[in-house]
Scaffold this motif. Sequence first.
Motif, short mmCIF file in Angstrom:
data_model
loop_
_atom_site.label_atom_id
_atom_site.label_comp_id
_atom_site.label_asym_id
_atom_site.label_seq_id
_atom_site.Cartn_x
_atom_site.Cartn_y
_atom_site.Cartn_z
N GLY A 10 -2.60 -12.55 21.08
CA GLY A 10 -1.47 -13.36 20.65
C GLY A 10 -0.58 -12.71 19.61
O GLY A 10 0.36 -13.33 19.13
N THR A 11 -0.87 -11.47 19.28
CA THR A 11 -0.08 -10.74 18.28
C THR A 11 1.07 -10.00 18.94
O THR A 11 0.86 -9.31 19.94
N PRO A 12 2.28 -10.11 18.39
CA PRO A 12 3.41 -9.39 18.96
C PRO A 12 3.29 -7.88 18.73
O PRO A 12 2.75 -7.44 17.71
N TYR A 13 3.78 -7.10 19.70
CA TYR A 13 3.83 -5.66 19.55
C TYR A 13 5.04 -5.12 20.32
O TYR A 13 5.56 -5.78 21.21
N GLU A 14 5.50 -3.96 19.92
CA GLU A 14 6.65 -3.32 20.56
C GLU A 14 6.19 -2.48 21.74
O GLU A 14 5.15 -1.81 21.67
N SER A 15 6.96 -2.52 22.82
CA SER A 15 6.64 -1.77 24.03
C SER A 15 7.90 -1.16 24.61
O SER A 15 8.98 -1.75 24.52
N ASP A 16 7.77 0.00 25.22
CA ASP A 16 8.89 0.62 25.92
C ASP A 16 9.04 0.02 27.32
O ASP A 16 10.04 0.24 27.99
N VAL A 17 8.03 -0.73 27.75
CA VAL A 17 8.02 -1.32 29.09
C VAL A 17 8.26 -2.82 28.98
O VAL A 17 7.64 -3.50 28.16
N ARG A 18 9.14 -3.32 29.82
CA ARG A 18 9.46 -4.74 29.86
C ARG A 18 8.26 -5.56 30.32
O ARG A 18 7.49 -5.13 31.17
N GLY A 19 8.09 -6.74 29.78
CA GLY A 19 6.99 -7.61 30.19
C GLY A 19 7.17 -8.09 31.62
O GLY A 19 8.29 -8.23 32.11
N GLU A 20 6.05 -8.36 32.29
CA GLU A 20 6.07 -8.83 33.67
C GLU A 20 6.00 -10.35 33.77
O GLU A 20 6.29 -10.91 34.81
N TRP A 21 5.59 -11.01 32.69
CA TRP A 21 5.42 -12.46 32.67
C TRP A 21 6.08 -13.02 31.42
O TRP A 21 6.09 -12.39 30.37
N GLY A 22 6.61 -14.24 31.53
CA GLY A 22 7.20 -14.93 30.39
C GLY A 22 6.37 -16.14 30.04
O GLY A 22 5.57 -16.62 30.85
N GLY A 23 6.54 -16.63 28.84
CA GLY A 23 5.81 -17.81 28.42
C GLY A 23 6.58 -18.61 27.39
O GLY A 23 7.63 -18.17 26.90
N HIS A 24 6.08 -19.78 27.09
CA HIS A 24 6.67 -20.65 26.08
C HIS A 24 5.65 -20.85 24.97
O HIS A 24 4.54 -21.34 25.22
N ARG A 25 6.02 -20.44 23.78
CA ARG A 25 5.11 -20.48 22.63
C ARG A 25 4.61 -21.89 22.33
O ARG A 25 3.45 -22.08 21.97
N GLY A 26 5.46 -22.89 22.47
CA GLY A 26 5.08 -24.26 22.14
C GLY A 26 4.13 -24.89 23.13
O GLY A 26 3.14 -25.50 22.75
N THR A 27 4.42 -24.75 24.41
CA THR A 27 3.58 -25.39 25.43
C THR A 27 2.43 -24.50 25.87
O THR A 27 1.51 -24.98 26.54
#
Length: 90
Positions: A10-27
């Motif tokens: 659950g910790t954010p990190y920087e990547s040169d590659v775009r994520g494959e999945w999206g999510g909603h932090r609240g739900t």
Amino acid sequence: MSYTLLGADGTPYESDVRGEWGGHRGTRIYGRLDCPSALRAIARGGYVRHRVFFADEAAAIAAGYRPCAVCCPDRYRAWKEAGSGTTNPF
């Protein structure tokens, strides 16, 4: 270009590659980047500030997110049948 993704912990990190999945932090729901439900919410002006991204589905699950019922109905059904649905806030 750099992208901010959430790791399995659950910790954010920087990547040169775009994520494959999206999510909603609240739900704590994850889904495809082209999810019709998420795109409608974004078009209405909401959701964006709570949006997070994952490198892969395994990271989303490990971070405690559940599958979207709209864009991932089979995964959602399996999640629900596995008993995880008892924590569903809806």
